[in-house]
Design an enzyme around this catalytic site. Structure first.
Site, mmCIF file in Angstrom:
data_model
loop_
_atom_site.group_PDB
_atom_site.id
_atom_site.type_symbol
_atom_site.label_atom_id
_atom_site.label_comp_id
_atom_site.label_asym_id
_atom_site.label_seq_id
_atom_site.Cartn_x
_atom_site.Cartn_y
_atom_site.Cartn_z
ATOM 1 N N LYS A 220 37.700 26.388 29.621
ATOM 2 C CA LYS A 220 36.995 26.623 28.364
ATOM 3 C C LYS A 220 36.242 25.361 27.928
ATOM 4 C CE LYS A 220 38.224 30.914 27.516
ATOM 5 N NZ LYS A 220 39.276 31.287 26.555
ATOM 6 N N ARG A 255 46.896 32.331 31.295
ATOM 7 C CA ARG A 255 45.760 32.970 31.966
ATOM 8 C C ARG A 255 44.910 31.862 32.589
ATOM 9 N NH1 ARG A 255 40.482 34.631 30.703
ATOM 10 N NH2 ARG A 255 39.888 36.657 31.610
#
Length: 437
Positions: A220, A255
Site C-alpha cells: 500500500k 492479506r
C-alpha cells in the site's frame, strides 16, 4: 476465536495468511500478471504451498482513481479461477463489491466474501445471509474513484472503529452469525498516509470489538510513505514488517502479495501475555484520596513494565474497584489487566514482576492479604502447565470478577491458552465483585 467461513473453520489464535490473486489488467502492483486463468490458478496453488490458508481472488481493481468494472466482466475474469481453486478443496475468498458476483462465486465453491464497500449494498447482505460464508467488512470513505481526493476525519481511529462496529452489528441483525465476521480498517482506502499510519498503530482499538481483524497493508502507498519505498513491487519487506506489527497489536488475518516473506516475518511474532495488576494499600495518600493513590501505584508498575526487555505493552483496561476476595478483612482493591507481547520465558518474566512488586513495597505476610502491588500472570499464550512457582493459565482467572471484567473489556470472547473461555463462570458466582471507575 474461531472464524467460520463456509466449510472452513479457522482458529485465529495463530495468524492466517491470505494470498492476493488479482485477475485484473490494472491492479496497482500486479495488474495483468495473472489475467490468464491457468497462470492465476498456478499462482494460487503456489501461494498455498508457501503457507497461505486462503486465496483472495479479485477481478476489479479498487486502487485510488480506478473506474468501476461491469459485474459481467468481473465474473468473466474470475469464474474459472475461483472454480478451479475451490474444486481443489481450498478456501477461496472473492474480493468484490457486487452482490451478483459474490453469489456466483459462492455457488461454485467460494467460502468468503471480501467486500471493500463494507456490505453497504443490501443485496450483498442478502447474499451473505443465505450462505454460511465468512464476511470481511472493510472501511472505505467514499468510492475508489474519488476516495483519495480529500479524506477528512476528526479522529480516524474512533470513526473507523465505530463504522466497523455499526456495519458488523447490522450484519448480525440481518441474521449473519458473529463468528462469520472479520473486520478490515481499510488502510489507504479514503485515508491519507498519515491517517492510515495512525489507524494501523492503534489496531488494538479494533480488537476490542471482538471480531477477527484483518491487516491488508501489502504494497500500500502508506507503506511506501512510511518506509520511503516508491515502487510498489519493492515494498514487500516493509509490508511484511507491517504485518508483524499489526499481528502483535492483535490482527489475525494477513492479506499479502508475498506469502513466503510474510510467513517468515510472522515467525517473529511474540506470545501474547495477560497480566492482572491490583493494589489495596496506599503508601502515600491524603484522606479521601486512597483510590487515586492505588491507581498511581499501578501506573508506576506499568511504567516499569515498559522497560522490560523484549516486551511491549499492547493494551490496558480501565481501572476497576473491587471487593477483597478470599481474605475479606482488608480494604477494597483497584485492579486492571494489561496485555503484552513478550519474548521472555514465563519464569523469567515472573522474576521481573516480583522485582517490580518489591520495588513498590510489596510485603508477603498474609496469603491473599493486603498489598501495595500485586501482579499475576493470568495467561501466557502457548504455555500450559504447572510448577511449584507458576501455574499457567492462572487457576483462578475465571472465578475472579476483578479479572474477568477488565480482561473482557480489552479482549472480548477471550479463551485461555488451555481453551477455557474467560467468561465460563457466571458473574453472580465470581468472587471480588468489581465495577469500573
Amino acid at each position: 476465536m474461531i472464524w467460520h467461513c463456509g466449510r472452513f473453520d479457522f482458529d485465529t489464535a495463530t495468524p492466517l495468511v491470505m494470498g492476493i490473486l488479482n485477475v485484473t489488467p490494472d491492479s496497482f502492483s500486479d495488474g495483468g500478471v495473472y489475467l490468464d486463468a491457468e497462470a492465476a490458478v498456478a499462482h494460487g496453488l503456489e501461494m498455498i504451498e508457501q503457507g497461505a490458508a486462503i486465496i483472495d481472488v479479485g477481478g476489479e481493481s479498487t486502487r485510488p482513481g480506478s473506474d468501476p468494472v461491469d459485474p459481467e466482466e468481473e465474473w468473466r475474469r474470475i469464474a474459472p479461477v475461483v472454480q478451479a481453486l475451490a474444486e481443489r478443496d481450498l478456501c477461496v475468498s472473492v474480493d468484490t463489491r457486487h452482490a451478483e458476483v459474490a453469489q456466483r462465486a459462492l455457488q461454485v465453491g467460494a467460502s468468503i466474501i471480501n467486500d471493500v464497500s463494507g456490505f453497504r449494498d443490501p443485496a450483498m447482505v442478502e447474499v451473505a445471509r443465505h450462505s454460511g460464508c465468512g464476511c470481511v467488512v472493510m472501511h472505505m470513505q467514499g468510492e475508489p474513484k474519488t476516495m483519495q481526493e480529500d479524506p477528512v476525519y476528526q479522529d480516524v481511529v474512533t470513526e473507523v472503529r465505530d463504522y466497523l462496529a455499526e456495519r458488523a452489528a447490522e450484519l448480525e441483525a440481518a441474521g449473519i452469525d458473529r463468528s462469520r465476521i472479520c473486520i478490515d480498517p481499510g488502510p489507504g482506502f479514503g485515508k491519507t498516509p498519515k491517517q492510515t499510519i495512525e489507524l494501523m498503530r492503534n489496531l488494538h482499538e479494533l480488537v476490542r470489538l471482538g471480531y477477527p481483524v484483518m491487516v491488508a497493508a501489502s504494497r500500500k502507498s502508506y507503506v511506501g510513505y512510511a518506509y520511503h519505498v516508491d515502487e510498489p513491487h519493492e515494498r514487500d519487506v516493509a509490508s511484511a514488517a507491517e504485518a508483524l506489527l499489526a499481528c502483535e497489536l492483535g490482527a489475525c488475518v494477513v492479506r499479502t502479495h508475498n506469502v513466503p516473506l510474510t510467513v517468515a516475518a510472522l515467525k517473529d511474532l511474540r506470545p501474547l501475555v495477560l497480566l492482572g495488576l491490583g493494589s489495596n494499600v496506599a503508601l502515600v495518600a491524603e484522606p479521601g484520596e486512597e483510590t487515586e493513590a492505588k491507581i498511581a501505584q499501578i501506573n508506576l508498575a506499568v511504567g516499569q513494565l515498559c522497560a522490560l526487555p523484549d516486551t511491549q505493552i499492547i493494551d490496558m483496561a480501565s481501572f476497576y474497584e473491587s471487593e477483597p476476595a478470599y481474605y475479606e478483612d482488608q480494604d477494597v482493591f483497584v485492579n486492571t489487566v494489561v496485555s503484552l507481547r513478550c519474548g521472555l520465558p514465563p519464569k523469567e518474566l515472573l522474576g521481573y514482576l516480583h522485582g517490580i512488586e518489591n520495588s513498590l513495597g510489596r510485603v508477603r505476610e498474609v496469603e491473599n492479604g493486603p498489598r501495595t502491588l500485586d501482579i499475576d500472570i493470568l495467561d501466557y499464550q502457548m504455555y500450559v502447565g504447572s510448577t511449584p512457582e507458576l501455574t499457567l493459565p492462572h487457576p483462578r482467572v475465571c472465578e475472579r470478577d476483578f479479572v474477568v471484567k477488565p480482561l473482557l473489556e480489552i479482549l472480548p470472547g477471550y479463551e485461555l491458552a488451555d481453551g477455557t473461555p474467560v467468561a465460563s463462570v457466571p458473574e453472580d458466582e465470581r468472587v471480588g465483585k468489581a465495577h469500573r471507575l
